[in-house]
Enzyme design. Structure first.
Site, short mmCIF file in Angstrom:
data_model
loop_
_atom_site.label_atom_id
_atom_site.label_comp_id
_atom_site.label_asym_id
_atom_site.label_seq_id
_atom_site.Cartn_x
_atom_site.Cartn_y
_atom_site.Cartn_z
N LYS A 1 -1.36 5.74 0.03
CA LYS A 1 -2.07 6.74 0.83
C LYS A 1 -2.80 6.15 2.02
O LYS A 1 -3.08 6.85 3.01
CB LYS A 1 -3.06 7.49 -0.06
CG LYS A 1 -2.43 8.47 -1.04
CD LYS A 1 -1.94 9.71 -0.32
CE LYS A 1 -1.55 10.80 -1.30
NZ LYS A 1 -1.17 12.05 -0.62
N SER B 1 3.88 4.28 -6.73
CA SER B 1 3.03 4.77 -5.64
C SER B 1 1.56 4.46 -5.81
O SER B 1 0.80 4.54 -4.83
CB SER B 1 3.22 6.28 -5.49
OG SER B 1 2.86 6.95 -6.69
#
Length: 519
Positions: free
Chosen positions: A63, A320
């Site tokens: 992110k 992720s």
């Protein structure tokens, strides 16, 4: 699904995302994450499995890329007014670190359900530049509050996924991947929450290497993108599951939906057990522990390969994030065996008579017991909750047949959420049939034959009225046993315990036992 993915007419397009990705400002704070071969997984699946290690970023998730790229492009006036963001945790950390590096104020709204490890990290990364506001039960609730604060403060909203600069920042993952592996790639598996990472990766891959499949993966109880693609329009989920909190989004973005509809090849749904198994798989190959959303892609990869095979070329899972709440590890470890179909769970009914327990153990064959719960409650029948280690698919059915061949009633509970989450911990209670019960804690050696040795040496007239065992991966199994022994045979009981040689503690006078389990 593929019929809904066939519409290629909507804007924006892959070329626009690619151009933005190529000029994205991410490496002021992000690193080019490793693309690692997973040898254990590859050998087991018969495929060349690669892991894109976004869990190794400074904020332990991808992110940071999108957040910093968006914020770095703000002009001086926008920086002076500060930014607002909403996030379940990982985007919040990216915004916080970006705010600290760019020296601008950031207000970050997080749901109250966000893992504490993520809340603490946001405050640490942002320092004096960041204010954390806890609001609502989900990302969508936090987003509503963030929009209110944006209007109130005239700040810039840094959206976690529905922004082209954010999408382009995430798309740099694909640019790196293509540079790191220029050989054949069959498919790339990407987790989906709001869709920013999937939209960015799919756009770049289809612009550069359209033969590579890009497949999104969602938790079955947080599948807003899959439902939107099925419906041909964005939908709003009433509720979202929070186990994979990083992808718990009620509605995907308009930009991400348009890009995913054009460029994703498919979206898969996986359940909690499959995610837990994927967490363990990543740990075994990397010695790193991803968060549930971080393991989504691998869970989908395994599901795909099991059904379709690996095709020509390697398969890639994007790991992720690794912002795992430590308290969740116990649940993950317990459910991983079921998710990998290495544990089967049954309720078995055997006659409440001498020799039945031995026949039950014989029916198990060489399978190791992972859990055993029993409390005497019926003079005619014993109801046992048992977990059994399995090595391959199909062994559940063989065990069911073995139980039935011994005239035991059996229920396969392996896919029963009520049993796995609750009932396994609730078996027992007081029993009027447990007369003359003595309670002992034992340390059994974790080796074949330990339980059989216990049963063979026990006096044939004594009855087991309670038995609880759960494999915790230690060298010794911790077992609680209730044995019905007449008062005049207590000396024989001591002789039996001494001859057995297993470490033990007499808990017959334990106050909790007397309160909860004794009549």
């Amino acid at each position: 699904m593929n019929a809904q993915l066939a519409d290629k007419t909507a804007e924006p397009n892959a070329a626009a995302v690619l151009r933005r990705a190529e000029s994205a400002r991410v490496y002021d704070v992000a690193q080019r994450s490793a693309l690692e071969h997973a040898p254990l997984l590859s050998a087991r699946l018969g495929a060349g499995v690669l892991l894109k290690r976004e869990d190794q970023q400074p904020v332990f998730s991808f992110k940071l890329r999108g957040a910093y790229n968006r914020m770095a492009k703000l002009d001086a006036a926008e920086r002076a007014r500060g930014v607002i963001a909403a996030s379940a945790g990982n985007h919040a950390q990216g915004v916080a670190l970006a705010a600290s590096r760019l020296k601008m104020r950031a207000t970050i709204v997080m749901p109250v359900t966000a893992p504490q490890v993520k809340v603490d990290a946001v405050r640490r990364f942002g320092g004096a530049y960041t204010e954390v506001v806890l609001h609502g039960d989900s990302y969508s609730d936090a987003q509503t509050e963030a929009q209110r604060l944006r209007d109130e403060r005239d700040a810039t909203l840094v959206h976690p996924f529905d922004d082209l600069d954010v999408i382009a920042g995430q798309a740099t993952v694909a640019l790196e991947l293509l540079a790191q592996h220029q050989g054949p790639l069959h498919a790339i598996f990407v987790p989906i929450g709001g869709g920013g990472l999937a939209a960015g990766i799919a756009s770049v891959i289809k612009a550069c290497r359209p033969e590579i499949r890009v497949i999104g993966v969602q938790a079955h109880d947080a599948d807003a993108m899959a439902r939107a693609l099925d419906a041909g329009e964005r939908v709003v989920l009433d509720e979202v599951g929070l186990f994979a909190d990083g992808t718990a989004v009620k509605q995907v973005g308009s930009l991400t939906f348009a890009l995913c509809r054009r460029y994703l090849d498919d979206v898969l749904r996986v359940d909690t057990d499959a995610i837990c198994a994927a967490i363990r798989d990543i740990y075994q190959d990397t010695r790193s522990i991803p968060e549930p959303s971080g393991a989504l892609a691998l869970a989908g990869l395994k599901q795909y390969v099991a059904k379709h095979g690996a095709g020509d070329g390697a398969v890639v899972a994007v790991v992720s994030g690794a912002n795992m709440n430590f308290d969740r590890l116990r649940f993950v470890a317990e459910r991983a065996e079921v998710g990998e179909q290495r544990e089967a769970v049954f309720a078995v009914t055997i006659p409440e008579q001498r020799g039945s327990f031995r026949r039950f153990c014989s029916a198990l064959g060489q399978h190791a017991i992972t859990e055993f719960n029993y409390r005497i409650g019926d003079a005619q029948a014993a109801h046992i909750f048992v977990g059994v280690q399995t090595a391959k698919r199909g062994e559940r059915e063989a065990l069911v047949e073995a139980f039935r061949a011994n005239d035991f009633g059996v229920l396969d509970l392996t896919d029963d959420e009520l049993a796995k989450l609750h009932l396994r911990h609730m078996i027992g209670g007081r029993s009027p049939l447990a007369q003359d019960e003595r309670l002992y804690r034992f340390d059994f050696p974790e080796r074949p034959g330990a339980l059989a040795r216990f049963l063979d040496r026990m006096h044939p007239d004594w009855n087991i009225s309670l038995f609880h065992y759960r494999n915790h991966g230690a060298d010794y199994g911790r077992i609680l046993v209730g044995i019905q022994v007449p008062p005049n045979e207590l000396a024989l009981l001591q002789d039996f315990l001494a001859a057995l040689g297993y470490p033990h503690v007499d808990e017959s006078d334990n106050p909790a036992y007397r309160l909860l389990l004794r009549e």
